[in-house]
Write a protein that holds these residues in place. Structure first.
Motif, short mmCIF file in Angstrom:
data_model
loop_
_atom_site.label_atom_id
_atom_site.label_comp_id
_atom_site.label_asym_id
_atom_site.label_seq_id
_atom_site.Cartn_x
_atom_site.Cartn_y
_atom_site.Cartn_z
N ALA A 35 0.83 -1.21 0.00
CA ALA A 35 0.00 0.00 0.00
C ALA A 35 0.87 1.26 0.00
CB ALA A 35 -0.93 0.00 1.21
N ARG A 36 1.93 1.25 0.80
CA ARG A 36 2.83 2.40 0.88
C ARG A 36 3.50 2.65 -0.47
NH1 ARG A 36 5.24 0.69 5.05
NH2 ARG A 36 7.02 -0.27 4.03
N HIS A 37 3.99 1.59 -1.10
CA HIS A 37 4.64 1.74 -2.40
C HIS A 37 3.65 2.20 -3.47
CE1 HIS A 37 8.67 0.53 -1.40
NE2 HIS A 37 8.22 -0.55 -0.79
N SER A 38 2.45 1.67 -3.43
CA SER A 38 1.44 2.06 -4.43
C SER A 38 1.14 3.55 -4.32
CB SER A 38 0.17 1.24 -4.24
OG SER A 38 -0.77 1.58 -5.21
N GLU A 39 0.91 4.03 -3.11
CA GLU A 39 0.62 5.46 -2.90
C GLU A 39 1.79 6.32 -3.36
OE1 GLU A 39 -0.17 8.47 0.83
OE2 GLU A 39 -0.87 6.39 1.01
N ARG A 40 2.99 5.91 -3.00
CA ARG A 40 4.17 6.68 -3.37
C ARG A 40 4.38 6.67 -4.89
NH1 ARG A 40 10.13 6.02 -2.87
NH2 ARG A 40 10.85 8.15 -2.56
N ASN A 41 4.15 5.52 -5.54
CA ASN A 41 4.33 5.44 -6.99
C ASN A 41 3.35 6.32 -7.74
OD1 ASN A 41 6.55 3.68 -6.97
ND2 ASN A 41 5.22 1.89 -6.85
N VAL A 42 2.12 6.42 -7.26
CA VAL A 42 1.15 7.33 -7.87
C VAL A 42 1.68 8.75 -7.79
CG1 VAL A 42 -1.16 8.35 -7.60
CG2 VAL A 42 -0.88 5.87 -7.52
N ARG A 100 13.78 -2.13 -20.64
CA ARG A 100 12.56 -1.96 -21.42
C ARG A 100 11.43 -2.32 -20.48
NH1 ARG A 100 10.32 -5.72 -25.57
NH2 ARG A 100 8.84 -4.42 -26.65
N PHE A 101 10.49 -1.37 -20.26
CA PHE A 101 9.40 -1.69 -19.33
C PHE A 101 8.10 -1.06 -19.76
CE2 PHE A 101 10.65 2.39 -17.52
CZ PHE A 101 9.44 2.94 -17.13
N ASN A 102 7.03 -1.63 -19.22
CA ASN A 102 5.68 -1.08 -19.35
C ASN A 102 4.93 -1.45 -18.09
OD1 ASN A 102 4.77 -3.77 -19.79
ND2 ASN A 102 4.95 -3.54 -22.01
N ALA A 103 3.63 -1.33 -18.08
CA ALA A 103 2.85 -1.58 -16.87
C ALA A 103 2.80 -3.06 -16.48
CB ALA A 103 1.42 -1.04 -17.04
N VAL A 104 3.27 -3.94 -17.35
CA VAL A 104 3.26 -5.37 -17.06
C VAL A 104 4.54 -5.80 -16.33
CG1 VAL A 104 3.18 -7.70 -18.07
CG2 VAL A 104 1.77 -5.85 -19.02
N GLY A 105 5.69 -5.30 -16.79
CA GLY A 105 6.95 -5.73 -16.21
C GLY A 105 8.13 -5.02 -16.85
N VAL A 106 9.31 -5.59 -16.62
CA VAL A 106 10.54 -4.97 -17.10
C VAL A 106 11.52 -6.04 -17.59
CG1 VAL A 106 11.52 -4.88 -14.75
CG2 VAL A 106 12.41 -3.34 -16.50
N MET A 107 12.18 -5.73 -18.70
CA MET A 107 13.31 -6.52 -19.20
C MET A 107 14.56 -5.80 -18.73
SD MET A 107 12.61 -8.97 -21.58
CE MET A 107 11.35 -9.33 -22.77
N LEU A 108 15.44 -6.53 -18.06
CA LEU A 108 16.63 -5.91 -17.51
C LEU A 108 17.76 -6.92 -17.48
CD1 LEU A 108 16.66 -7.14 -14.35
CD2 LEU A 108 14.85 -5.48 -14.13
N PRO A 109 19.01 -6.46 -17.26
CA PRO A 109 20.12 -7.41 -17.18
C PRO A 109 19.91 -8.38 -16.01
CG PRO A 109 20.93 -5.17 -17.47
CD PRO A 109 19.46 -5.07 -17.21
N ALA A 110 20.06 -9.66 -16.27
CA ALA A 110 19.87 -10.68 -15.23
C ALA A 110 20.87 -10.50 -14.09
CB ALA A 110 20.00 -12.07 -15.85
N GLU A 157 -4.28 -0.36 -9.73
CA GLU A 157 -4.80 0.15 -11.00
C GLU A 157 -4.30 1.56 -11.32
OE1 GLU A 157 -9.14 1.14 -12.92
OE2 GLU A 157 -9.01 -0.54 -11.51
N MET A 158 -4.22 2.43 -10.29
CA MET A 158 -3.77 3.80 -10.55
C MET A 158 -2.30 3.83 -10.98
SD MET A 158 -5.67 5.94 -7.53
CE MET A 158 -5.01 7.52 -8.06
N VAL A 159 -1.47 2.98 -10.39
CA VAL A 159 -0.06 2.91 -10.79
C VAL A 159 0.04 2.34 -12.20
CG1 VAL A 159 2.18 1.88 -10.28
CG2 VAL A 159 0.77 2.75 -8.42
N GLU A 160 -0.73 1.29 -12.47
CA GLU A 160 -0.72 0.70 -13.81
C GLU A 160 -1.12 1.74 -14.87
OE1 GLU A 160 -2.80 -2.96 -16.24
OE2 GLU A 160 -2.56 -3.16 -14.06
#
Length: 194
Positions: A35-42, A100-110, A157-160
């Motif tokens: 919840a804290r991260h969601s509020e902050r991300n918005v 490379r990222f979008n609302a689903v996820g991120v591609m990043l160096p392993a 949903e708001m962050v997405e």
């Protein structure tokens, strides 16, 4: 199987491509932290949007004056938050990596991934380095060439929606910059022909 479905969904959507400062750490997804991260991300997504001087979108119901006041209010909130955190010096930021990222996820160096299934992805953007997006995620799949797919979970949903707008605005800027560069090159090449 969920990782494969999420990777397919990720591949079908527009994505941000760039090299922000990025860090990934193990994360305990307890409800309070989520919840804290969601509020902050918005808040961070609104801040990034308000700092984008090229932003021309607005609610048709609001007058231009109201839109401008809302934008100024967001900028003041960002400045207060930055002062409160005393700006992170670049030396304290995680390194830049191509992602490379979008609302689903991120591609990043392993190589960035800790040995954990539950993760917290921190993305620091130049417009507001002290306010990272902190996105709860899960390990998806290791891919070819040393990359990994990590999918976001329980971001809200708001962050997405905010991530979708952020990605769209970034893509629109890149297209406009490419057109401008192409127009300048056309003008310069036509001058050389004369």
């Amino acid at each position: 199987m969920q990782a494969n479905e999420r990777l397919q969904e990720f591949s079908q959507r527009m994505a941000y491509e760039g090299s922000p400062h990025i860090g990934v750490e193990a994360f305990d997804p307890v409800p309070e932290a989520l919840a804290r991260h969601s509020e902050r991300n918005v808040h961070v997504l609104r801040a990034l949007a308000s700092l984008d001087e090229r932003r021309v979108e607005g609610n048709d119901d609001d007058s231009p004056l109201i839109q401008e006041l809302q934008r100024m209010d967001s900028k003041i909130n960002v400045l207060l938050d930055i002062v409160d955190r005393l700006l992170l010096p670049v030396s304290m930021l995680p390194p830049r990596h191509p992602v490379r990222f979008n609302a689903v996820g991120v591609m990043l160096p392993a190589s960035l991934l800790p040995a954990a299934d539950n993760l917290l992805v921190r993305l620091h953007f130049d417009a507001c380095r002290a306010l990272p997006l902190e996105l709860p995620a899960r390990m998806g799949r290791l891919l070819n060439e040393g990359d990994a797919f990590v999918y976001f979970c329980e971001i809200g949903e708001m962050v997405e929606d905010g991530l979708e707008r952020f990605v769209f605005c970034h893509h629109r800027r890149k297209v406009a910059e490419a057109r401008l560069t192409g127009a300048i090159e056309n003008v310069l090449s036509s001058k050389h022909r004369v």
